[in-house]
Design an enzyme around this catalytic site. Structure first.
Site, PDB file in Angstrom:
ATOM      1  N   HIS A   1       5.859   3.584  10.652  1.00  0.00           N
ATOM      2  CA  HIS A   1       5.003   3.712   9.672  1.00  0.00           C
ATOM      3  C   HIS A   1       4.570   4.836   9.063  1.00  0.00           C
ATOM      4  O   HIS A   1       4.720   5.818   9.856  1.00  0.00           O
ATOM      5  CB  HIS A   1       3.832   2.510   9.715  1.00  0.00           C
ATOM      6  CG  HIS A   1       2.800   3.131  10.714  1.00  0.00           C
ATOM      7  ND1 HIS A   1       1.543   2.537  10.729  1.00  0.00           N
ATOM      8  CD2 HIS A   1       2.715   4.343  11.552  1.00  0.00           C
ATOM      9  CE1 HIS A   1       0.696   3.058  11.504  1.00  0.00           C
ATOM     10  NE2 HIS A   1       1.241   4.277  11.897  1.00  0.00           N
TER      11      HIS A   1
ATOM     12  N   CYS B   1      -0.760  10.161  11.433  1.00  0.00           N
ATOM     13  CA  CYS B   1      -0.348   8.763  10.953  1.00  0.00           C
ATOM     14  C   CYS B   1      -0.028   8.958   9.062  1.00  0.00           C
ATOM     15  O   CYS B   1       0.617   7.934   8.769  1.00  0.00           O
ATOM     16  CB  CYS B   1      -1.231   7.655  11.054  1.00  0.00           C
ATOM     17  SG  CYS B   1      -0.866   6.827  12.819  1.00  0.00           S
TER      18      CYS B   1
ATOM     19  N   HIS C   1       6.588   7.913  11.351  1.00  0.00           N
ATOM     20  CA  HIS C   1       6.410   8.283  12.676  1.00  0.00           C
ATOM     21  C   HIS C   1       6.405   6.758  13.222  1.00  0.00           C
ATOM     22  O   HIS C   1       6.218   5.720  12.628  1.00  0.00           O
ATOM     23  CB  HIS C   1       5.157   8.991  13.330  1.00  0.00           C
ATOM     24  CG  HIS C   1       4.141   8.314  12.757  1.00  0.00           C
ATOM     25  ND1 HIS C   1       3.445   8.166  11.575  1.00  0.00           N
ATOM     26  CD2 HIS C   1       3.174   7.409  13.592  1.00  0.00           C
ATOM     27  CE1 HIS C   1       2.549   7.487  11.754  1.00  0.00           C
ATOM     28  NE2 HIS C   1       2.327   6.865  12.773  1.00  0.00           N
TER      29      HIS C   1
ATOM     30  N   HIS D   1       5.488   3.913  16.712  1.00  0.00           N
ATOM     31  CA  HIS D   1       4.588   3.265  17.781  1.00  0.00           C
ATOM     32  C   HIS D   1       5.250   2.340  18.379  1.00  0.00           C
ATOM     33  O   HIS D   1       5.912   1.552  17.992  1.00  0.00           O
ATOM     34  CB  HIS D   1       3.276   2.734  17.280  1.00  0.00           C
ATOM     35  CG  HIS D   1       2.253   3.809  16.364  1.00  0.00           C
ATOM     36  ND1 HIS D   1       1.718   4.493  17.100  1.00  0.00           N
ATOM     37  CD2 HIS D   1       2.247   4.059  15.104  1.00  0.00           C
ATOM     38  CE1 HIS D   1       0.955   5.619  16.156  1.00  0.00           C
ATOM     39  NE2 HIS D   1       1.344   4.952  14.943  1.00  0.00           N
TER      40      HIS D   1
ATOM     41  N   ASP E   1      10.108  -5.577  14.602  1.00  0.00           N
ATOM     42  CA  ASP E   1      10.959  -4.769  15.475  1.00  0.00           C
ATOM     43  C   ASP E   1      11.776  -3.857  15.021  1.00  0.00           C
ATOM     44  O   ASP E   1      12.799  -4.326  14.427  1.00  0.00           O
ATOM     45  CB  ASP E   1      11.381  -5.660  16.835  1.00  0.00           C
ATOM     46  CG  ASP E   1      11.662  -4.786  18.208  1.00  0.00           C
ATOM     47  OD1 ASP E   1      11.150  -3.577  18.385  1.00  0.00           O
ATOM     48  OD2 ASP E   1      12.706  -5.194  18.765  1.00  0.00           O
ATOM     49  N   HIS E   2      11.826  -2.527  15.290  1.00  0.00           N
ATOM     50  CA  HIS E   2      12.731  -1.572  14.776  1.00  0.00           C
ATOM     51  C   HIS E   2      12.793  -1.477  13.277  1.00  0.00           C
ATOM     52  O   HIS E   2      13.847  -0.967  12.792  1.00  0.00           O
ATOM     53  CB  HIS E   2      14.075  -1.781  15.397  1.00  0.00           C
ATOM     54  CG  HIS E   2      14.228  -1.456  16.875  1.00  0.00           C
ATOM     55  ND1 HIS E   2      13.592  -2.010  17.975  1.00  0.00           N
ATOM     56  CD2 HIS E   2      14.681  -0.321  17.498  1.00  0.00           C
ATOM     57  CE1 HIS E   2      13.826  -1.396  19.063  1.00  0.00           C
ATOM     58  NE2 HIS E   2      14.575  -0.206  18.753  1.00  0.00           N
TER      59      HIS E   2
ATOM     60  N   GLU F   1      -1.777   0.018  19.222  1.00  0.00           N
ATOM     61  CA  GLU F   1      -0.939   0.759  18.594  1.00  0.00           C
ATOM     62  C   GLU F   1      -0.332   1.743  19.670  1.00  0.00           C
ATOM     63  O   GLU F   1       0.620   2.380  19.493  1.00  0.00           O
ATOM     64  CB  GLU F   1      -1.486   1.267  17.254  1.00  0.00           C
ATOM     65  CG  GLU F   1      -0.558   1.920  16.245  1.00  0.00           C
ATOM     66  CD  GLU F   1      -1.371   2.718  15.183  1.00  0.00           C
ATOM     67  OE1 GLU F   1      -1.175   2.149  14.334  1.00  0.00           O
ATOM     68  OE2 GLU F   1      -1.990   3.766  15.503  1.00  0.00           O
TER      69      GLU F   1
HETATM   70 NI    NI Z   1       0.522   5.694  13.213  1.00  0.00          NI
END
Ligand code: NI
Length: 136
Positions: free
Chosen positions: A14, A33, A39, A41, A79-80, A125
């Site tokens: 995200h 972020c 990037h 998590h 997911d992914h 997160e």
């Molecule tokens: Ni982030």
């Protein structure tokens, strides 16, 4: 009343960026972020449901069914994936941990068996930063 928790994981990308703000303000508020090129998590998701114990099974609900609901309506969508671009139920929302937790709540509620209520969505997160959402 008994509470049952299922723990799941997903990985996702995200960025947190408010287009109404300058790059400097985004950097100030969102830090890493706000990175323009995304990037990732490793998210930890804990879904807690509540209700009465079924006297025939000794269970609140079949935990395999709970896991299947989480997989089908949440993890398969997240997911992914890129949370800003790929997820219909996050469209138009800043994918903060807070907003993702609320969206997960709404994904799960309609699919729980009769007599079982959603109690809490706990979403981490990072190992040290997470939110709890109780539906209000
Ligand atoms: Ni982030």
């Amino acid at each position: 009343m008994i509470y049952l928790t299922r723990h799941e994981h997903f990985n996702a990308a995200h960025k947190l960026y408010n287009t109404n703000w300058s790059p400097e303000k985004n950097e100030e508020v969102f830090g890493k972020c706000a990175n323009a090129n995304w990037h990732g998590h490793n998210y930890d998701l804990m879904v807690t449901v509540k209700g009465e114990i079924n006297q025939e099974t000794g269970f609140l609900m079949d935990v395999k069914v709970l896991s299947k609901i989480i997989q089908e309506y949440v993890c398969e969508h997240l997911d992914h994936r890129n949370l800003n671009l790929d997820v219909p139920f996050l469209q138009g929302k800043l994918p903060s941990t807070e907003n993702v937790a609320v969206a997960i709540w709404h994904q799960i509620v309609p699919h729980l068996p009769e007599g079982v209520k959603l109690h809490r969505i706990r979403l981490y997160e990072t190992p040290r930063i997470g939110v709890d959402y109780y539906g209000e």
